[in-house]
Design an enzyme around this catalytic site. Structure first.
Site, PDB file in Angstrom:
ATOM      1  N   HIS A  70     -11.502  15.805  41.269  1.00  0.00           N
ATOM      2  CA  HIS A  70     -10.294  15.866  40.476  1.00  0.00           C
ATOM      3  C   HIS A  70     -10.231  16.737  39.206  1.00  0.00           C
ATOM      4  O   HIS A  70      -9.576  16.702  38.414  1.00  0.00           O
ATOM      5  CB  HIS A  70     -10.229  14.527  39.737  1.00  0.00           C
ATOM      6  CG  HIS A  70      -9.821  13.227  40.855  1.00  0.00           C
ATOM      7  ND1 HIS A  70     -10.363  12.121  40.675  1.00  0.00           N
ATOM      8  CD2 HIS A  70      -9.245  13.213  41.842  1.00  0.00           C
ATOM      9  CE1 HIS A  70     -10.162  11.217  41.656  1.00  0.00           C
ATOM     10  NE2 HIS A  70      -9.272  11.699  42.227  1.00  0.00           N
ATOM     11  N   GLU A 114      -1.331  18.446  40.330  1.00  0.00           N
ATOM     12  CA  GLU A 114      -2.406  19.433  40.825  1.00  0.00           C
ATOM     13  C   GLU A 114      -1.798  20.535  41.635  1.00  0.00           C
ATOM     14  O   GLU A 114      -2.354  21.736  41.672  1.00  0.00           O
ATOM     15  CB  GLU A 114      -3.229  18.459  41.928  1.00  0.00           C
ATOM     16  CG  GLU A 114      -4.291  17.607  41.205  1.00  0.00           C
ATOM     17  CD  GLU A 114      -4.882  16.344  41.942  1.00  0.00           C
ATOM     18  OE1 GLU A 114      -4.021  15.340  42.067  1.00  0.00           O
ATOM     19  OE2 GLU A 114      -5.876  16.337  42.227  1.00  0.00           O
ATOM     20  N   ARG A 124      -5.945  24.063  48.336  1.00  0.00           N
ATOM     21  CA  ARG A 124      -7.003  23.141  47.646  1.00  0.00           C
ATOM     22  C   ARG A 124      -8.078  23.103  48.477  1.00  0.00           C
ATOM     23  O   ARG A 124      -8.004  22.660  49.715  1.00  0.00           O
ATOM     24  CB  ARG A 124      -6.397  21.680  47.516  1.00  0.00           C
ATOM     25  CG  ARG A 124      -7.063  20.814  46.987  1.00  0.00           C
ATOM     26  CD  ARG A 124      -6.698  19.466  47.320  1.00  0.00           C
ATOM     27  NE  ARG A 124      -7.437  18.410  46.748  1.00  0.00           N
ATOM     28  CZ  ARG A 124      -7.716  17.186  47.025  1.00  0.00           C
ATOM     29  NH1 ARG A 124      -7.122  16.539  48.077  1.00  0.00           N
ATOM     30  NH2 ARG A 124      -8.645  16.559  46.470  1.00  0.00           N
ATOM     31  N   ARG A 178     -13.046   2.324  47.442  1.00  0.00           N
ATOM     32  CA  ARG A 178     -14.345   2.577  47.294  1.00  0.00           C
ATOM     33  C   ARG A 178     -15.078   1.915  45.998  1.00  0.00           C
ATOM     34  O   ARG A 178     -14.473   1.414  45.247  1.00  0.00           O
ATOM     35  CB  ARG A 178     -14.474   3.975  46.714  1.00  0.00           C
ATOM     36  CG  ARG A 178     -14.019   5.034  47.623  1.00  0.00           C
ATOM     37  CD  ARG A 178     -14.353   6.559  47.184  1.00  0.00           C
ATOM     38  NE  ARG A 178     -13.796   7.832  48.108  1.00  0.00           N
ATOM     39  CZ  ARG A 178     -12.843   8.348  47.448  1.00  0.00           C
ATOM     40  NH1 ARG A 178     -12.624   8.411  46.313  1.00  0.00           N
ATOM     41  NH2 ARG A 178     -12.394   9.256  48.169  1.00  0.00           N
ATOM     42  N   ASN A 182      -2.510  22.176  51.053  1.00  0.00           N
ATOM     43  CA  ASN A 182      -3.496  21.168  50.961  1.00  0.00           C
ATOM     44  C   ASN A 182      -3.602  20.711  52.483  1.00  0.00           C
ATOM     45  O   ASN A 182      -2.835  19.967  52.881  1.00  0.00           O
ATOM     46  CB  ASN A 182      -3.270  19.938  50.085  1.00  0.00           C
ATOM     47  CG  ASN A 182      -4.327  18.835  49.835  1.00  0.00           C
ATOM     48  OD1 ASN A 182      -5.343  18.950  50.551  1.00  0.00           O
ATOM     49  ND2 ASN A 182      -4.068  18.011  49.044  1.00  0.00           N
TER      50      ASN A 182
END
Ligand code: ADP
Length: 400
Positions: free
Chosen positions: A180, A384, A91, A241, A7
């Site tokens: 996601h 993940e 990823r 956010r 990643n």
């Protein structure tokens, strides 16, 4: 078979090495401050001592070389030779409309990833740098790109289009993509396995609530709507956010506060959400600790919870019902308070949770609903990296 999962960010990277025979992680680690004289490499072999190296690492290729040195190091290593790594899974944040599944990387794929740079300018260039660094260091090993957006490519047009002039979609591909996806896909598969039911028979609402957060409606195994949009800013209130706001606020604030586009972007992405409302921080643990005494922390929690609940209701409507509700990621897996606050208001759907089980800590997948509950409510630890490793294995096998 050993699979390396990478990643890659602009100045950091994280990795895990899997033995796919039993899907165990045999080493993991990260490199931070890439590009600096004092970059930090932390290597954690599962059955050996952790090691930390502070050294000059000026680019991603050097970072990968140093990681591979540790993987074969006599003292800290876990494999004898890097040739034991049979494939690398990457990823990649944005797959645009091009990628609806993971894919083996070739020249065309790299060009298509470049074509999505506009849509994810912070992430995708770094992801491609990671791919090219591995190509340099391990030239004969297949690379597989696994996209955060791919799972959501099944969304119907009425869910992914914005009510903007159509030309913007045609010219700039402005639409909902969702993120996601790797996590939502993984936890839905896990849930079906746990319930011993085919995924194709289930209506699932999957809540990935971490620092970033999104809810997805998964009908018969397919994502049919999700709360994040063209970028990860839309939808739920998150750590920093804002999630959904009236878009007219943007020009209004720019005018009143004399802000530039960059400043308003930074406000919405980095200074809003739990942090902006509470004034305390973006970490749910800090919000929960201060909730009793600080009214801004309480408001932040209540707004956060309410948004998730509204999306669950919306997706129950989108699927004409719901069989399974999943909580996952940092907050979803750990905050019994949040799960309780949300599910207490879902009795109209027939949701009923067992407080004792909900309050019990565990790293295992578990059902927190009562046997009478009409909806199965599950806490599913996400993974993940494992999903990327599995996809990499699947793609490499199918391309042989
Ligand atoms: P990301 O991968 O998006 O960075 P994670 O899924 O790791 O985020 O989630 C991180 C968040 O999980 C932290 O910001 C924190 O708010 C939350 N978290 C972790 N442990 C707990 C806990 N015990 N209670 C409440 N929230 C927690």
């Amino acid at each position: 078979m050993k699979i390396f999962v990478l990643n890659c960010g602009s100045s950091s990277l994280k990795y895990q090495l899997f033995d796919m025979q039993d899907e165990s992680v045999i080493a993991s680690g990260k490199v931070e401050r890439i590009g600096m004289e004092d970059a930090i490499l932390t290597h954690e072999p599962t059955d050996k001592e952790e090691v930390k190296l502070v050294t000059e690492i000026l680019d991603h290729t050097t970072a990968i070389e140093k990681v591979f040195d540790f993987l074969v190091d006599p003292k800290h290593g876990v494999i004898k030779n890097v040739t034991e790594i049979e494939a690398v899974g990457h990823r990649v944040v944005h797959g645009g409309e091009v990628f609806s599944d993971s894919v083996k990387v070739d020249g065309q794929v790299k060009a298509a990833i470049k074509g999505t740079f506009d849509l994810a300018p912070l992430h995708n260039p770094a992801n491609l740098v990671g791919i090219e660094a591995v190509e340099t260091v391990l030239p004969n090993v297949p690379n597989v790109a696994v996209f955060d957006t791919a799972f959501h490519q099944t969304m119907p047009q009425n869910a992914f289009m914005y009510a903007l002039p159509r030309i913007l979609y045609k010219k700039h591909k402005i639409r909902r993509y969702g993120f996601h996806g790797t996590s939502h896909k993984y936890v839905c598969m896990k849930a079906a396995e746990f319930l011993n039911k085919p995924l194709e028979q289930l209506k699932i609402v999957s809540c990935h609530i971490g620092n970033g957060a999104s809810v997805t409606a998964v009908n018969k195994g397919q994502s049919i709507d999700t709360s994040m949009g063209m970028t990860p800013l839309e939808g739920l209130m998150m750590g920093t956010r804002s999630g959904d706001i009236d878009p007219a606020i943007i020009p209004f604030v720019m005018d009143k506060e004399d802000l530039t586009l960059n400043e308003v972007n930074s406000m919405l992405n980095k200074h809003s959400g739990l942090l902006g409302v509470s004034g305390i921080g973006s970490d749910m643990r800090d919000i929960e600790e201060n909730m009793e005494t600080n009214e801004n922390a309480k408001l932040a929690f209540d707004m956060y919870e309410y948004r998730i609940r509204k999306y669950i209701g919306a997706y129950a409507a989108a699927m004409d019902g719901i069989d399974v509700l999943i909580f996952t990621a940092g907050v979803g897996e750990n905050s019994n308070l949040l799960r309780k606050a949300i599910t207490d208001h879902l009795s109209y759907l027939g949701v009923e949770i067992d407080d004792e089980i909900n309050n019990t800590r565990s790293k295992q997948i578990r059902r927190i609903s009562t046997p009478e509950s009409k909806v199965e409510v599950l806490v599913v630890p996400t993974n993940e990296e494992l999903m990327i490793a599995r996809d990499t294995l699947r793609i490499v096998k199918s391309s042989k």
